[in-house]
Design a protein around this motif. Structure first.
Motif, short mmCIF file in Angstrom:
data_model
loop_
_atom_site.label_atom_id
_atom_site.label_comp_id
_atom_site.label_asym_id
_atom_site.label_seq_id
_atom_site.Cartn_x
_atom_site.Cartn_y
_atom_site.Cartn_z
N GLU A 81 0.71 -1.35 0.09
CA GLU A 81 0.21 -0.09 -0.07
C GLU A 81 0.80 1.41 -0.12
O GLU A 81 2.09 1.10 0.30
CB GLU A 81 -0.92 -0.06 1.22
N ALA A 82 0.27 2.36 -0.17
CA ALA A 82 0.71 3.83 -0.25
C ALA A 82 -0.14 4.52 0.41
O ALA A 82 -1.29 4.66 0.12
CB ALA A 82 1.20 4.05 -1.60
N GLY A 83 0.16 5.55 1.43
CA GLY A 83 -0.43 6.45 1.94
C GLY A 83 -1.30 6.21 3.21
O GLY A 83 -2.11 6.77 3.64
N ARG A 84 -0.49 5.35 4.03
CA ARG A 84 -1.16 5.17 5.53
C ARG A 84 -0.86 6.45 6.21
O ARG A 84 -1.70 6.78 7.29
CB ARG A 84 -0.54 4.13 6.07
N GLY A 85 0.12 6.97 6.08
CA GLY A 85 0.61 8.10 6.94
C GLY A 85 0.22 9.25 6.76
O GLY A 85 0.25 10.42 7.41
N PRO A 86 0.04 9.93 5.34
CA PRO A 86 -0.47 11.39 5.14
C PRO A 86 -1.68 11.97 5.95
O PRO A 86 -2.36 11.18 6.30
CB PRO A 86 -0.69 11.46 3.56
N LEU A 87 -1.77 13.12 5.78
CA LEU A 87 -2.86 13.93 6.58
C LEU A 87 -4.03 14.05 5.62
O LEU A 87 -5.27 14.39 5.86
CB LEU A 87 -2.45 15.37 6.97
N ALA A 88 -3.76 13.93 4.27
CA ALA A 88 -4.87 14.13 3.22
C ALA A 88 -4.85 12.98 2.03
O ALA A 88 -3.79 12.35 1.91
CB ALA A 88 -4.67 15.37 2.53
N GLY A 89 -6.00 12.91 1.32
CA GLY A 89 -6.03 12.09 0.14
C GLY A 89 -6.22 10.46 0.62
O GLY A 89 -6.40 10.12 1.99
N PRO A 90 -6.12 9.71 -0.28
CA PRO A 90 -6.63 8.30 -0.07
C PRO A 90 -5.53 7.33 0.28
O PRO A 90 -4.39 7.69 0.31
CB PRO A 90 -7.03 7.91 -1.33
N VAL A 91 -5.67 6.05 0.90
CA VAL A 91 -4.71 5.09 0.87
C VAL A 91 -5.10 4.19 -0.30
O VAL A 91 -6.05 4.02 -0.90
CB VAL A 91 -4.84 4.27 2.27
N VAL A 92 -3.91 3.68 -0.91
CA VAL A 92 -4.10 3.21 -2.16
C VAL A 92 -3.28 1.72 -2.14
O VAL A 92 -2.11 1.57 -1.37
CB VAL A 92 -3.41 3.84 -3.24
N ALA A 93 -3.79 0.53 -2.43
CA ALA A 93 -3.10 -0.68 -2.42
C ALA A 93 -3.32 -1.32 -3.72
O ALA A 93 -3.88 -0.88 -4.73
CB ALA A 93 -3.94 -1.64 -1.33
N ALA A 94 -2.06 -2.03 -4.01
CA ALA A 94 -1.99 -2.65 -5.17
C ALA A 94 -1.76 -4.22 -5.05
O ALA A 94 -1.05 -4.57 -4.13
CB ALA A 94 -1.05 -1.96 -6.16
N VAL A 95 -2.00 -5.22 -5.93
CA VAL A 95 -1.87 -6.49 -5.98
C VAL A 95 -1.20 -6.80 -7.45
O VAL A 95 -1.80 -6.30 -8.41
CB VAL A 95 -2.60 -7.47 -5.56
N LEU A 202 3.24 0.33 -8.01
CA LEU A 202 1.92 0.51 -8.76
C LEU A 202 1.14 1.38 -7.54
O LEU A 202 0.57 2.41 -8.00
CB LEU A 202 1.16 -0.56 -8.81
N ALA A 203 1.29 1.12 -6.39
CA ALA A 203 0.25 1.85 -5.31
C ALA A 203 1.00 3.36 -5.46
O ALA A 203 0.18 4.11 -5.13
CB ALA A 203 0.54 1.11 -3.99
N LYS A 204 2.02 3.45 -5.10
CA LYS A 204 3.05 4.71 -4.95
C LYS A 204 2.59 5.75 -6.09
O LYS A 204 2.37 6.74 -5.90
CB LYS A 204 4.41 4.46 -4.50
N VAL A 205 2.82 5.27 -7.40
CA VAL A 205 2.57 6.12 -8.46
C VAL A 205 1.04 6.31 -8.61
O VAL A 205 0.71 7.51 -9.02
CB VAL A 205 3.25 5.29 -9.88
N THR A 206 0.36 5.36 -8.39
CA THR A 206 -1.07 5.79 -8.63
C THR A 206 -1.56 6.89 -7.54
O THR A 206 -2.25 7.78 -7.97
CB THR A 206 -1.97 4.57 -8.10
N ARG A 207 -0.96 6.56 -6.26
CA ARG A 207 -1.52 7.62 -5.51
C ARG A 207 -0.96 9.25 -5.65
O ARG A 207 -1.54 9.84 -5.43
CB ARG A 207 -0.90 7.16 -4.02
N ASP A 208 0.53 9.12 -6.16
CA ASP A 208 1.12 10.35 -6.34
C ASP A 208 0.39 11.17 -7.31
O ASP A 208 0.17 12.26 -7.33
CB ASP A 208 2.37 9.96 -6.78
#
Length: 266
Positions: A81-95, A202-208
């Motif tokens: 996953e990407a985005g567990r720590g931010p103050l804003a935006g979604p959390v995104v997971a990839a498989v 995939l998760a990081k680039v998608t969330r960014d």
């Protein structure tokens, strides 16, 4: 003959060598009387060492997958996953599901890669993967569920978006509750498993990309720069402009109450 060539000519030859020719030329060049040519031999030797180390690293990233193949599993999904720590935006997971013989040069934990390299690998992974799925859970759901449960939900959505259900899962440090698929949590899995590493990219680039789109809606917050994480610049923007519809209120309780807690100091 090498001894009759200029250093410039030798450099041109060396720059076009195939890897299987390195040893041959290292032996030839190191015996040349010219110090400048001997330096070329040393440089070529170091380059060969680096190539071999990278090959070993990439092979080691398949250890967990290979163990699963030996146990009879064939459709192995790596999850991150990407985005567990931010103050804003979604959390995104990839498989990501890769074939047994897949090697992806340069793949690593997404956090260790440059922006350019992540984008390059993002396209390569999608091209080489047998299957991949992405799951997104927005800030409102994060506030309802809490971040851990929201992360599990994003992972389940990613699994749902696959063409086929994996028969085994490798997951970065977590075990997803309430799914009927054997799974193995791996601490620092995003640098130890090729499948998890691919999913992390995939998760990081998608969330960014999502946060870059939000930056267009809320330019004063600089989401494209910090991606919603709690930087000094981000906190200052919140204090000046307030919160947006994409902020996680449960992550900002202290600010909403008019003060910062120990975890959210400027």
């Amino acid at each position: 003959m090498i001894e009759n060539m200029s250093v410039k000519q030798i450099n041109e030859i060396v720059s076009n060598l195939e890897i299987n020719e390195y040893l041959k030329y290292i032996d030839i060049l190191k015996n040349d009387k010219r110090a400048s040519v001997q330096k070329i031999a040393l440089k070529l030797s170091k380059k060969l060492d680096d190539i071999r180390k990278e090959e070993i690293r990439l092979q080691n990233m398949k250890i967990f997958e290979n163990e699963a193949y030996k146990r009879g599993f064939r459709y192995i999904g790596g999850i991150d996953e990407a985005g567990r720590g931010p103050l804003a935006g979604p959390v995104v997971a990839a498989v990501v599901v890769l074939s047994e013989d897949t090697i992806i040069k340069g793949i690593n934990d997404s956090k260790k890669l440059s922006l350019k390299k992540r984008q390059e690998l993002f396209d390569i992974i999608k091209e080489k993967a047998i299957d991949y799925g992405i799951g997104i859970v927005d800030n409102n759901e994060i506030d309802k569920l809490n971040i851990l449960n929201a992360t599990y939900e994003a992972m389940k959505k990613a699994l749902f978006n696959l063409k086929n259900t994996p028969d085994y899962l490798l997951i970065d440090a977590l075990t997803i509750p309430n799914i009927n698929i054997p799974q193995k949590p791996i601490i620092e899995g995003d640098r130890k498993s090729i499948s998890i590493s691919a999913a992390s990219i995939l998760a990081k680039v998608t969330r960014d990309k999502i946060m870059e789109e939000y930056d267009k809606l809320y330019p004063q917050y600089k989401f494209a720069k910090h991606k919603g994480y709690g930087t000094k610049e981000h906190y200052e923007a919140i204090k000046i402009y307030g919160i947006t519809p994409i902020h996680r209120k449960t992550f900002l309780k202290s600010i909403l109450n008019g003060e910062l807690d120990e975890n959210h100091k400027l």
